[in-house]
Design a protein around this motif. Sequence first.
Motif, PDB file in Angstrom:
ATOM      1  N   ARG A 161      51.511  66.504  13.498  1.00  0.00           N
ATOM      2  CA  ARG A 161      50.034  66.100  13.389  1.00  0.00           C
ATOM      3  C   ARG A 161      50.296  64.756  12.563  1.00  0.00           C
ATOM      4  N   VAL A 162      51.017  64.661  11.799  1.00  0.00           N
ATOM      5  CA  VAL A 162      50.884  63.241  11.023  1.00  0.00           C
ATOM      6  C   VAL A 162      51.906  62.360  11.510  1.00  0.00           C
ATOM      7  N   HIS A 163      52.776  62.682  12.530  1.00  0.00           N
ATOM      8  CA  HIS A 163      53.566  61.610  13.141  1.00  0.00           C
ATOM      9  C   HIS A 163      53.594  61.588  14.475  1.00  0.00           C
ATOM     10  N   PRO A 164      52.336  60.921  15.150  1.00  0.00           N
ATOM     11  CA  PRO A 164      51.996  60.866  16.472  1.00  0.00           C
ATOM     12  C   PRO A 164      53.065  59.836  17.126  1.00  0.00           C
ATOM     13  N   HIS A 165      53.009  59.550  18.335  1.00  0.00           N
ATOM     14  CA  HIS A 165      53.565  58.399  18.991  1.00  0.00           C
ATOM     15  C   HIS A 165      52.470  57.447  18.631  1.00  0.00           C
ATOM     16  N   THR A 166      53.022  56.094  18.740  1.00  0.00           N
ATOM     17  CA  THR A 166      52.166  54.923  18.485  1.00  0.00           C
ATOM     18  C   THR A 166      52.455  53.691  19.248  1.00  0.00           C
ATOM     19  N   VAL A 167      51.453  53.026  19.377  1.00  0.00           N
ATOM     20  CA  VAL A 167      51.763  51.550  20.188  1.00  0.00           C
ATOM     21  C   VAL A 167      51.129  50.718  19.375  1.00  0.00           C
ATOM     22  N   ASP A 168      51.956  49.750  19.301  1.00  0.00           N
ATOM     23  CA  ASP A 168      51.536  48.431  18.630  1.00  0.00           C
ATOM     24  C   ASP A 168      51.780  47.004  19.219  1.00  0.00           C
ATOM     25  N   ALA A 169      51.790  45.968  18.538  1.00  0.00           N
ATOM     26  CA  ALA A 169      52.410  44.673  19.014  1.00  0.00           C
ATOM     27  C   ALA A 169      53.836  44.708  19.256  1.00  0.00           C
ATOM     28  N   ALA A 170      54.703  45.447  18.621  1.00  0.00           N
ATOM     29  CA  ALA A 170      55.929  45.522  18.724  1.00  0.00           C
ATOM     30  C   ALA A 170      56.677  46.151  19.973  1.00  0.00           C
ATOM     31  N   GLY A 171      55.714  47.276  20.523  1.00  0.00           N
ATOM     32  CA  GLY A 171      56.014  48.032  21.379  1.00  0.00           C
ATOM     33  C   GLY A 171      55.542  49.541  21.213  1.00  0.00           C
ATOM     34  N   LEU A 172      56.512  50.480  21.692  1.00  0.00           N
ATOM     35  CA  LEU A 172      56.272  51.958  21.673  1.00  0.00           C
ATOM     36  C   LEU A 172      57.124  52.627  20.694  1.00  0.00           C
ATOM     37  N   ARG A 173      56.523  53.584  20.001  1.00  0.00           N
ATOM     38  CA  ARG A 173      57.280  54.449  18.918  1.00  0.00           C
ATOM     39  C   ARG A 173      57.015  56.004  19.421  1.00  0.00           C
ATOM     40  N   VAL A 174      58.225  56.181  19.634  1.00  0.00           N
ATOM     41  CA  VAL A 174      58.177  57.800  20.172  1.00  0.00           C
ATOM     42  C   VAL A 174      58.819  58.800  19.035  1.00  0.00           C
ATOM     43  N   ARG A 175      57.915  59.883  19.060  1.00  0.00           N
ATOM     44  CA  ARG A 175      58.152  60.571  17.689  1.00  0.00           C
ATOM     45  C   ARG A 175      58.185  62.146  17.789  1.00  0.00           C
ATOM     46  N   SER A 176      58.699  63.004  17.308  1.00  0.00           N
ATOM     47  CA  SER A 176      58.571  64.388  17.214  1.00  0.00           C
ATOM     48  C   SER A 176      58.582  64.712  15.888  1.00  0.00           C
TER      49      SER A 176
END
Length: 213
Positions: A94-109
């Motif tokens: 719940r607290v570590h979702p995927h994120t997208v920002d100015a740097a790019g994509l961050r994939v998490r599990s």
Amino acid sequence: MTARELVRRAVAFELGTWRSLWRWVRRRPDVPAGADAFPYASAAAPVMWTFIVLSAVEIPLVDWLLPWPSLRVAVAVLGVYGLLWMVGMLAGQRVHPHTVDAAGLRVRSGWTVDVRVPWEEIAAARVRRRSVEGSRTVVVAEEGERRAVSVAVVASTQVDVELRTPLVLPLARTGGRPVSELRLAADDPAALVRRLRTGIADHAAATAGGDAR
């Protein structure tokens, strides 16, 4: 893998569980300022809640069945620990979702997978629902000369991210081999793909503008 490495990983996993639980209780997801969050845990939540509820029911039941007070206390402590540990696992997603920002994509599990892909490495993104063999979170598939890595939830992914060139990702299962495609789960795959396509276009425009100058 050495015994020291196993201990180190076990400690890191344990700390990650409790940190995630603390963040969830405080409603402080790990989403940097300016980043858009994309959850992925909804498919796994019913299964995890089932185990949590069964564990919660088991604690008083076992306490009632055991005749020895000292053993009841020990089993109760272990039961509560296991219950909180499972809640922490759910909290991690719940607290570590995927994120997208100015740097790019961050994939998490949860806290165990954390892969950053900069915009310059992303060629395309599309919605595509796939089943993944096995129960592992990270699965590597060989497709001819191409290699794809899936970060799955309940043995499925919904988004394909095509890379411009094969890229070595910080995932142990890849064995240091470069991959051409990253596949991930998302609760709202269409929204994630739209955001990725916007980011790809913005990065291309910015790069073209910089080249023109």
